[in-house]
Design a protein around this motif. Structure first.
Motif, PDB file in Angstrom:
ATOM      1  N   PRO A   1       1.065   5.356 -20.297  1.00 47.08           N
ATOM      2  CA  PRO A   1       1.003   6.389 -19.374  1.00 47.08           C
ATOM      3  C   PRO A   1       0.052   5.829 -18.223  1.00 47.08           C
ATOM      4  CG  PRO A   1       1.141   7.691 -21.270  1.00 47.08           C
ATOM      5  CD  PRO A   1       1.063   6.056 -21.874  1.00 47.08           C
ATOM      6  N   PRO A   2      -1.144   4.956 -18.457  1.00 51.36           N
ATOM      7  CA  PRO A   2      -1.988   4.277 -17.390  1.00 51.36           C
ATOM      8  C   PRO A   2      -1.306   3.334 -16.539  1.00 51.36           C
ATOM      9  CG  PRO A   2      -3.331   4.596 -19.486  1.00 51.36           C
ATOM     10  CD  PRO A   2      -1.814   4.764 -19.962  1.00 51.36           C
ATOM     11  N   CYS A   3      -0.264   2.543 -17.127  1.00 52.49           N
ATOM     12  CA  CYS A   3       0.474   1.790 -16.441  1.00 52.49           C
ATOM     13  C   CYS A   3       1.567   2.390 -15.494  1.00 52.49           C
ATOM     14  CB  CYS A   3       1.499   0.602 -17.469  1.00 52.49           C
ATOM     15  SG  CYS A   3       0.691   0.108 -18.708  1.00 52.49           S
ATOM     16  N   ILE A   4       1.852   3.514 -15.910  1.00 51.65           N
ATOM     17  CA  ILE A   4       2.962   4.328 -15.084  1.00 51.65           C
ATOM     18  C   ILE A   4       1.958   4.844 -13.935  1.00 51.65           C
ATOM     19  CG2 ILE A   4       4.502   6.215 -14.995  1.00 51.65           C
ATOM     20  CD1 ILE A   4       5.137   5.606 -17.858  1.00 51.65           C
ATOM     21  N   LYS A   5       0.870   5.182 -14.238  1.00 51.25           N
ATOM     22  CA  LYS A   5      -0.106   5.966 -13.177  1.00 51.25           C
ATOM     23  C   LYS A   5      -0.410   5.057 -12.234  1.00 51.25           C
ATOM     24  CE  LYS A   5      -4.531   8.063 -12.895  1.00 51.25           C
ATOM     25  NZ  LYS A   5      -5.759   8.076 -13.829  1.00 51.25           N
ATOM     26  N   GLU A   6      -0.511   3.901 -12.366  1.00 56.94           N
ATOM     27  CA  GLU A   6      -1.055   2.763 -11.131  1.00 56.94           C
ATOM     28  C   GLU A   6       0.227   2.301 -10.596  1.00 56.94           C
ATOM     29  OE1 GLU A   6      -3.211  -0.329 -12.913  1.00 56.94           O
ATOM     30  OE2 GLU A   6      -1.675  -1.398 -14.058  1.00 56.94           O
ATOM     31  N   MET A   7       1.397   2.410 -10.889  1.00 55.77           N
ATOM     32  CA  MET A   7       2.523   1.755 -10.387  1.00 55.77           C
ATOM     33  C   MET A   7       2.803   2.299  -8.631  1.00 55.77           C
ATOM     34  SD  MET A   7       5.468   2.032 -13.056  1.00 55.77           S
ATOM     35  CE  MET A   7       5.731   0.511 -14.204  1.00 55.77           C
ATOM     36  N   PRO A   8       2.439   3.617  -8.131  1.00 52.47           N
ATOM     37  CA  PRO A   8       2.615   3.771  -6.944  1.00 52.47           C
ATOM     38  C   PRO A   8       1.531   3.173  -6.053  1.00 52.47           C
ATOM     39  CG  PRO A   8       2.978   5.961  -8.295  1.00 52.47           C
ATOM     40  CD  PRO A   8       2.483   4.806  -9.123  1.00 52.47           C
ATOM     41  N   GLY A   9       0.326   2.885  -6.668  1.00 54.72           N
ATOM     42  CA  GLY A   9      -0.623   2.243  -5.984  1.00 54.72           C
ATOM     43  C   GLY A   9      -0.397   0.876  -5.899  1.00 54.72           C
ATOM     44  N   LEU A  10       0.211   0.215  -6.839  1.00 52.42           N
ATOM     45  CA  LEU A  10       0.703  -1.337  -6.801  1.00 52.42           C
ATOM     46  C   LEU A  10       1.566  -1.367  -5.662  1.00 52.42           C
ATOM     47  CD1 LEU A  10       0.891  -2.156 -10.598  1.00 52.42           C
ATOM     48  CD2 LEU A  10      -0.554  -3.210  -9.037  1.00 52.42           C
ATOM     49  N   GLN A  11       2.589  -0.381  -5.480  1.00 53.46           N
ATOM     50  CA  GLN A  11       3.629  -0.414  -4.351  1.00 53.46           C
ATOM     51  C   GLN A  11       3.086  -0.250  -2.912  1.00 53.46           C
ATOM     52  OE1 GLN A  11       7.747   0.206  -6.578  1.00 53.46           O
ATOM     53  NE2 GLN A  11       6.996   1.963  -5.566  1.00 53.46           N
ATOM     54  N   ARG A  12       2.169   0.694  -3.097  1.00 55.99           N
ATOM     55  CA  ARG A  12       1.445   0.896  -1.796  1.00 55.99           C
ATOM     56  C   ARG A  12       0.870  -0.462  -1.201  1.00 55.99           C
ATOM     57  NH1 ARG A  12       0.680   5.850  -3.997  1.00 55.99           N
ATOM     58  NH2 ARG A  12      -1.519   5.325  -4.563  1.00 55.99           N
ATOM     59  N   LEU A  13      -0.175  -1.079  -2.376  1.00 50.01           N
ATOM     60  CA  LEU A  13      -0.693  -2.180  -1.920  1.00 50.01           C
ATOM     61  C   LEU A  13       0.131  -3.414  -1.532  1.00 50.01           C
ATOM     62  CD1 LEU A  13      -3.309  -4.096  -1.947  1.00 50.01           C
ATOM     63  CD2 LEU A  13      -2.915  -4.389  -4.414  1.00 50.01           C
ATOM     64  N   GLN A  14       1.188  -3.624  -1.960  1.00 55.62           N
ATOM     65  CA  GLN A  14       2.152  -4.506  -1.631  1.00 55.62           C
ATOM     66  C   GLN A  14       2.739  -4.199  -0.178  1.00 55.62           C
ATOM     67  OE1 GLN A  14       3.207  -7.544  -3.546  1.00 55.62           O
ATOM     68  NE2 GLN A  14       3.969  -7.950  -1.401  1.00 55.62           N
TER      69      GLN A  14
ATOM     70  N   PHE B   1      10.543   2.036  -9.351  1.00 55.10           N
ATOM     71  CA  PHE B   1       9.312   0.865  -9.177  1.00 55.10           C
ATOM     72  C   PHE B   1      10.156  -0.102  -8.407  1.00 55.10           C
ATOM     73  CE2 PHE B   1       6.775  -2.358 -11.099  1.00 55.10           C
ATOM     74  CZ  PHE B   1       5.538  -2.279 -10.509  1.00 55.10           C
ATOM     75  N   THR B   2       9.923  -0.695  -7.262  1.00 56.51           N
ATOM     76  CA  THR B   2      10.897  -1.549  -6.682  1.00 56.51           C
ATOM     77  C   THR B   2      10.294  -3.052  -6.452  1.00 56.51           C
ATOM     78  OG1 THR B   2       9.672  -0.796  -4.428  1.00 56.51           O
ATOM     79  CG2 THR B   2      11.780   0.246  -5.437  1.00 56.51           C
ATOM     80  N   LEU B   3       9.078  -3.109  -7.098  1.00 56.46           N
ATOM     81  CA  LEU B   3       8.449  -4.565  -7.250  1.00 56.46           C
ATOM     82  C   LEU B   3       9.275  -5.199  -8.043  1.00 56.46           C
ATOM     83  CD1 LEU B   3       4.604  -3.846  -7.393  1.00 56.46           C
ATOM     84  CD2 LEU B   3       5.758  -4.535  -5.498  1.00 56.46           C
ATOM     85  N   PRO B   4       9.304  -6.720  -8.110  1.00 57.09           N
ATOM     86  CA  PRO B   4       9.980  -7.530  -8.948  1.00 57.09           C
ATOM     87  C   PRO B   4       9.207  -7.365 -10.316  1.00 57.09           C
ATOM     88  CG  PRO B   4       9.478  -9.030  -6.991  1.00 57.09           C
ATOM     89  CD  PRO B   4       8.833  -7.626  -6.738  1.00 57.09           C
ATOM     90  N   VAL B   5       9.952  -7.039 -11.561  1.00 58.72           N
ATOM     91  CA  VAL B   5       9.464  -7.046 -12.753  1.00 58.72           C
ATOM     92  C   VAL B   5      10.021  -8.167 -13.567  1.00 58.72           C
ATOM     93  CG1 VAL B   5       9.508  -5.658 -14.649  1.00 58.72           C
ATOM     94  CG2 VAL B   5       9.530  -4.429 -12.442  1.00 58.72           C
TER      95      VAL B   5
ATOM     96  N   LEU C   1      -5.908   1.204 -12.447  1.00 57.86           N
ATOM     97  CA  LEU C   1      -6.886   1.185 -11.202  1.00 57.86           C
ATOM     98  C   LEU C   1      -6.339   1.766 -10.094  1.00 57.86           C
ATOM     99  CD1 LEU C   1      -9.486  -0.307 -10.198  1.00 57.86           C
ATOM    100  CD2 LEU C   1      -7.918  -2.216  -9.752  1.00 57.86           C
ATOM    101  N   GLU C   2      -6.649   2.330  -8.995  1.00 57.27           N
ATOM    102  CA  GLU C   2      -5.958   2.694  -8.061  1.00 57.27           C
ATOM    103  C   GLU C   2      -6.179   1.514  -6.976  1.00 57.27           C
ATOM    104  OE1 GLU C   2      -3.608   4.937  -5.989  1.00 57.27           O
ATOM    105  OE2 GLU C   2      -4.629   5.779  -7.821  1.00 57.27           O
ATOM    106  N   TRP C   3      -4.926   0.788  -7.066  1.00 56.09           N
ATOM    107  CA  TRP C   3      -4.979  -0.518  -6.488  1.00 56.09           C
ATOM    108  C   TRP C   3      -4.963  -0.467  -4.699  1.00 56.09           C
ATOM    109  CZ3 TRP C   3      -5.951  -4.859  -8.636  1.00 56.09           C
ATOM    110  CH2 TRP C   3      -5.928  -4.612 -10.045  1.00 56.09           C
ATOM    111  N   ASP C   4      -4.751   0.487  -4.056  1.00 52.05           N
ATOM    112  CA  ASP C   4      -4.655   0.515  -2.553  1.00 52.05           C
ATOM    113  C   ASP C   4      -5.829   0.988  -1.978  1.00 52.05           C
ATOM    114  OD1 ASP C   4      -3.824   2.935  -3.611  1.00 52.05           O
ATOM    115  OD2 ASP C   4      -2.576   3.191  -1.700  1.00 52.05           O
ATOM    116  N   THR C   5      -6.988   0.956  -2.732  1.00 52.63           N
ATOM    117  CA  THR C   5      -8.204   1.501  -2.141  1.00 52.63           C
ATOM    118  C   THR C   5      -8.706   0.352  -1.199  1.00 52.63           C
ATOM    119  OG1 THR C   5      -9.554   0.748  -4.061  1.00 52.63           O
ATOM    120  CG2 THR C   5      -8.803   2.674  -4.179  1.00 52.63           C
ATOM    121  N   ALA C   6      -9.821   0.902  -0.437  1.00 58.74           N
ATOM    122  CA  ALA C   6     -10.469  -0.120   0.616  1.00 58.74           C
ATOM    123  C   ALA C   6     -11.120  -1.156  -0.294  1.00 58.74           C
ATOM    124  CB  ALA C   6     -11.284   0.582   1.436  1.00 58.74           C
TER     125      ALA C   6
END
Length: 187
Positions: free
Chosen positions: A79-92, A123-127, A164-169
């Motif tokens: 679940p924590p992995c899934i939770k951070e996926m949107p932030g990873l995509q926004r960061l990219q 989840f559209t990032l390369p896996v 982690l919320e990856w797309d923070t300032a």
């Protein structure tokens, strides 16, 4: 009457239901601050890897030299992995025009399952696939998710062992600093 054995279709349906429930649990969980923080790391060179992605293309860590790289180890049942996926995509997306890459490394699962899950959650990032968990283990990771932020020379500079919320300032500033260091070294 003999007991019924599950068909391939019913097993697929159960797997999809489990993945959907896991995703739903992540989405309805109260919006709590992420559990992880980026810990500074002694600039060490991680073990090299060569991993296929879900499409069968080979990726080698050395192919990304000259870029800041985020290596994110995850699994579909986490679940924590899934939770951070949107932030990873926004960061990219925010850093799409910069020399920055995210390598989402799935740990311990088979290609079809990972591909199907990524499609289900969009989840559209390369896996990349670490089906035997060898890369995860050689990088001294022990929990999921675990992520490493590498500088342009390929050295680990930060690690986080939680979501982690990856797309923070704050995260973007760290990445920008690593990009600036790389530019300064190349001048």
């Amino acid at each position: 009457m003999p007991p019924r054995t599950p068909t391939a279709t019913s097993r697929r349906h159960r797997a999809m239901l489990a993945a959907s429930l896991c995703l739903l649990a992540c989405l309805i969980t109260p919006d709590v601050k992420s559990a992880g923080t980026l810990e500074p790391w002694t600039a060490t060179t991680p073990p090299a890897f060569s991993l296929n992605d879900t499409r069968g293309n080979m990726h080698q860590l050395e192919d990304y030299r000259g870029k800041v790289i985020l290596v994110n180890f995850w699994a579909s049942w986490c679940p924590p992995c899934i939770k951070e996926m949107p932030g990873l995509q926004r960061l990219q997306a925010q850093l799409a025009d910069r020399p920055f890459e995210i390598l989402a490394v799935n740990v311990g699962e088979q290609r079809y399952k990972v591909w199907k899950f990524a499609k289900l959650v969009n989840f559209t990032l390369p896996v990349l696939l670490d089906t035997k968990s060898h890369t995860f283990n050689t990088w001294d990771a022990s929990v999921l998710p675990t992520s490493f932020l590498l500088d342009t020379e390929g050295r680990i500079r930060y690690r986080v062992q939680a979501d982690l919320e990856w797309d923070t300032a704050e995260v973007i500033v760290l990445i920008e600093e690593l990009l600036a260091e790389g530019n300064a070294a190349n001048e």
